[in-house]
Design an enzyme around this catalytic site. Structure first.
Site, short mmCIF file in Angstrom:
data_model
loop_
_atom_site.label_atom_id
_atom_site.label_comp_id
_atom_site.label_asym_id
_atom_site.label_seq_id
_atom_site.Cartn_x
_atom_site.Cartn_y
_atom_site.Cartn_z
N LYS A 22 0.67 -1.14 -0.09
CA LYS A 22 0.08 -0.18 -0.19
C LYS A 22 0.91 1.17 0.08
O LYS A 22 0.52 2.27 -0.65
CB LYS A 22 -0.93 -0.05 1.39
CG LYS A 22 -1.61 1.26 1.40
CD LYS A 22 -2.29 1.09 2.98
CE LYS A 22 -1.53 1.25 4.18
NZ LYS A 22 -1.33 2.63 4.68
N ASN A 23 1.99 1.24 0.80
CA ASN A 23 2.53 2.54 1.11
C ASN A 23 3.76 2.72 -0.11
O ASN A 23 4.21 3.71 -0.08
CB ASN A 23 3.41 2.35 2.38
CG ASN A 23 2.34 2.68 3.40
OD1 ASN A 23 1.37 2.96 3.17
ND2 ASN A 23 3.01 2.48 4.69
N ARG A 93 -4.36 10.57 4.80
CA ARG A 93 -3.28 11.64 4.99
C ARG A 93 -2.40 11.61 3.56
O ARG A 93 -1.66 12.32 3.14
CB ARG A 93 -2.76 11.50 5.99
CG ARG A 93 -3.30 11.91 7.47
CD ARG A 93 -2.43 11.49 8.39
NE ARG A 93 -1.14 12.41 8.44
CZ ARG A 93 -1.17 13.77 8.83
NH1 ARG A 93 -2.26 14.12 9.20
NH2 ARG A 93 0.07 14.43 8.72
N CYS A 117 -4.02 13.05 13.69
CA CYS A 117 -4.58 11.68 13.33
C CYS A 117 -4.75 10.80 14.60
O CYS A 117 -3.87 10.97 15.71
CB CYS A 117 -4.36 11.05 12.03
SG CYS A 117 -2.59 10.08 12.19
N ARG A 122 1.71 14.07 13.21
CA ARG A 122 2.00 14.14 11.80
C ARG A 122 1.92 15.35 11.07
O ARG A 122 1.12 15.87 10.11
CB ARG A 122 0.67 12.97 11.09
CG ARG A 122 1.24 11.86 12.01
CD ARG A 122 0.41 10.73 11.15
NE ARG A 122 1.19 10.22 9.97
CZ ARG A 122 0.43 9.00 9.44
NH1 ARG A 122 -0.81 8.90 9.62
NH2 ARG A 122 1.12 8.53 8.37
N ASP A 306 5.22 0.40 11.80
CA ASP A 306 3.93 -0.23 11.41
C ASP A 306 3.79 -1.78 11.72
O ASP A 306 2.76 -2.23 11.54
CB ASP A 306 3.89 -0.27 9.71
CG ASP A 306 3.65 1.13 9.26
OD1 ASP A 306 3.20 1.93 10.07
OD2 ASP A 306 3.83 1.51 8.11
N ILE A 328 8.67 6.72 16.51
CA ILE A 328 8.42 7.55 15.41
C ILE A 328 6.97 8.32 15.47
O ILE A 328 7.07 9.33 15.35
CB ILE A 328 8.15 6.39 14.19
CG1 ILE A 328 9.21 5.48 13.70
CG2 ILE A 328 7.73 7.18 12.89
CD1 ILE A 328 10.58 6.16 13.30
N ARG A 398 -8.31 -0.68 4.88
CA ARG A 398 -7.74 0.18 4.06
C ARG A 398 -6.35 -0.15 3.96
O ARG A 398 -5.80 0.21 2.82
CB ARG A 398 -7.47 1.52 5.37
CG ARG A 398 -8.67 2.25 5.69
CD ARG A 398 -8.21 3.36 6.46
NE ARG A 398 -7.31 4.58 5.98
CZ ARG A 398 -7.01 5.57 6.30
NH1 ARG A 398 -7.39 5.87 7.51
NH2 ARG A 398 -6.13 6.15 5.73
N1 EPU Z 1 7.33 14.18 10.27
C1 EPU Z 1 7.53 15.69 10.36
N2 EPU Z 1 7.41 16.68 9.45
C2 EPU Z 1 6.97 16.10 8.35
C3 EPU Z 1 6.72 14.69 8.12
C4 EPU Z 1 7.00 13.88 9.01
O1 EPU Z 1 8.07 15.97 11.51
O2 EPU Z 1 6.81 16.85 7.44
C5 EPU Z 1 7.39 13.11 11.40
C6 EPU Z 1 6.52 12.68 11.67
O3 EPU Z 1 5.61 13.01 12.60
C7 EPU Z 1 7.15 11.24 12.24
C8 EPU Z 1 8.31 11.04 11.53
O4 EPU Z 1 8.57 12.06 11.03
O5 EPU Z 1 7.20 11.53 13.74
C9 EPU Z 1 7.94 10.10 10.57
O6 EPU Z 1 7.19 10.11 9.65
P1 EPU Z 1 6.98 9.93 8.03
O7 EPU Z 1 6.92 11.15 7.28
O8 EPU Z 1 8.20 8.97 7.91
O9 EPU Z 1 5.56 9.11 7.98
P2 EPU Z 1 4.43 9.30 6.68
O10 EPU Z 1 5.21 9.37 5.66
O11 EPU Z 1 3.52 10.21 7.29
C10 EPU Z 1 4.45 6.73 6.30
C11 EPU Z 1 3.70 5.68 5.94
C12 EPU Z 1 3.15 5.30 7.59
C13 EPU Z 1 4.28 4.68 8.41
C14 EPU Z 1 5.22 5.83 8.35
C15 EPU Z 1 6.79 5.40 9.00
C16 EPU Z 1 2.58 5.93 3.93
C17 EPU Z 1 1.28 6.23 3.07
N3 EPU Z 1 2.62 5.93 5.23
O12 EPU Z 1 3.73 7.71 6.86
O13 EPU Z 1 2.30 3.89 7.34
O14 EPU Z 1 3.91 4.39 9.49
O15 EPU Z 1 5.57 6.10 6.93
O16 EPU Z 1 7.26 4.38 8.34
O17 EPU Z 1 3.53 5.60 3.45
C18 EPU Z 1 0.50 2.65 8.00
O18 EPU Z 1 0.94 2.01 6.65
O19 EPU Z 1 -0.21 2.01 8.96
C19 EPU Z 1 1.07 4.05 8.25
C20 EPU Z 1 0.60 4.68 9.12
#
Ligand code: EPU
Length: 419
Positions: A22-23, A93, A117, A122, A306, A328, A398
């Protein structure tokens, strides 16, 4: 809202075909906006987040074919709109991933600012900072974010203070269409990043180093039609490996790859699972005791956030105490009170949960607030005494393709009750 009714006690044994990740599918679908031409994808997971992304693309003007057996053809040629409404961003998101490709293609885009969320606040500051570095202007107005780059984006050096999966996708997509070369440093190294890079390369970008700390991107505007097969979902694979571990079963996860598991492989083995490659993927089994293991979630190749909730369920039945730290997302412990309702002995303190193994879990009614937390409760139901009713199954829809079918084929007694 549908529920799952699970009768625990059967060993989870058999083979599971792992779906596409999915990701990876979500950023790749967003990236298809860049090329503006036909794209043909295989191994697209049939999960509701993917359907939401397809709905979003259709709303922007894309022509989206039918998703069948993981195959999907689409063309983003007809995309004319570059605004994404709150309703869809609130629901998913990952909608935010369309921002960079829309700005790259149209020179401007407007998107609703995502709120918090169930797993944390996030923020999206790192996404926006990457776009600024590439020459875009970012303005905020009443819950909306306007990003403009009328002269197009220009290659730059982007250094992330901390690795973010989403912001790395944003930087990669934007840099792939910027003039000149970009360097993305301290980026996320998750396998899904390399998969998005492979898709962008198939469309005509030149990218080196995806999957490492530093990615070099040579931007292009000569996009071409592309075909791509999405990599297997490592979290789905690991979730079913946990099911085998919990129930003392043996599962072959078809499509699973050791190199995608990172630290999870070592920690599952330390907990008592044997994991080895097969012709079609990986086999995981447990014949001895379950051991307590301390875990901290980290960016890849560290232990994935995850998989934290599912691993916690495993630790609920292990032979000692384990400390699980969430490194995280600050609020990713919503499954804890539900596991406690099933008899788990868990003490929460800040970002750490101490799990003391108990001899058994008891089936009861439970409810979760996000995808992985829901999976941890389903897993608990597989091994609990009596009947477990998991509410809000839509969270599972999802991100887990055909979860009921896959569980049933491996011996689980699970029924979906439609309401
Ligand atoms: N963060 C910031 N600023 C940003 C972006 C992220 O501070 O602009 C912080 C976040 O708050 C968090 C950390 O950086 O503390 C890492 O977040 P990341 O950006 O890596 O997560 P994401 O891109 O929002 C994706 C996956 C998540 C998964 C995380 C971590 C997708 C669509 N979602 O989220 O997947 O948990 O990476 O591996 O790729 C799930 O599949 O259940 C899921 C939540």
């Amino acid at each position: 809202m549908d529920t799952f009714v699970i009768h625990g006690g059967s060993p989870f044994s058999g083979s599971v075909q792992i779906a596409g990740a999915k990701n990876a599918a979500l950023p790749i679908l967003a990236a298809s906006i860049l090329g503006g031409g036909p794209v043909s994808l295989a191994n697209v997971p049939e999960v509701s987040d993917v359907r939401s992304m397809l709905e979003l693309l259709s709303g922007l003007g894309a022509e989206v074919g039918e998703l069948r057996n993981g195959r999907l053809a689409l063309s983003t040629q007809g995309v004319t709109r570059s605004e994404t409404a709150y309703d869809i961003v609130r629901r998913m998101r990952a909608s935010f991933l369309v921002l960079a490709p829309l700005v790259a293609r149209f020179g401007q885009a407007r998107i609703s600012r995502p709120g918090g969320c169930a797993i944390g606040t996030r923020p999206v500051d790192l996404h926006l900072e990457a776009l600024r570095k590439l020459g875009a202007d970012v303005a905020f107005e009443a819950g909306e974010i306007d990003v403009t780059a009328p002269q197009g984006l220009t290659g730059a050096r982007i250094v992330f203070p901390t690795p973010s999966v989403g912001a790395t996708h944003t930087a990669l997509m934007a840099a792939a269409s910027a003039k000149g070369e970009s360097e993305i440093v301290n980026c996320a190294r998750e396998p899904e990043i390399a998969d998005t890079a492979a898709f962008l390369s198939a469309m005509g970008a030149t990218i080196e180093g995806a999957g490492t700390h530093k990615i070099l991107v040579q931007g292009t505007n000569a996009w071409r039609p592309a075909r791509h097969t999405i990599l297997p979902d490592r979290i789905e694979a690991a979730s079913y490996m946990v099911a085998a571990g919990l129930t003392g079963g043996r599962v072959e996860v078809i499509g699973g790859r050791l190199e995608h598991l990172g630290a999870a492989c070592h920690l599952l083995e330390a907990a008592g699972l044997s994991i080895f490659p097969s012709d079609r993927g990986l086999i995981a089994e447990r014949t001895g005791a379950l051991h307590s293991v301390d875990v901290t979630t980290e960016a890849f190749p560290g232990f994935p956030t995850d998989l934290q909730a599912q691993f916690m369920t495993l630790m609920c039945l292990a032979d000692g105490a384990s400390v699980i730290r969430e490194g995280i997302f600050e609020q990713r412990f919503m499954h804890v009170p539900e596991l406690q309702r099933m008899g788990a002995d868990i003490t929460l303190s800040g970002s750490a949960a101490t799990v003391r193994g108990v001899p058994r879990l008891q089936g009861t009614q439970v409810m979760a607030t996000d995808l992985r937390a829901s999976m941890s409760l389903v897993l608990a139901g597989l091994v609990a005494e009596g009947e477990t009713v998991v509410h809000r199954v839509y969270h599972l829809d999802r991100g887990y393709e055909d979860i009921q079918g896959k569980l049933t084929r491996c011996g689980a007694r699970i029924e979906r009750v439609r309401q």
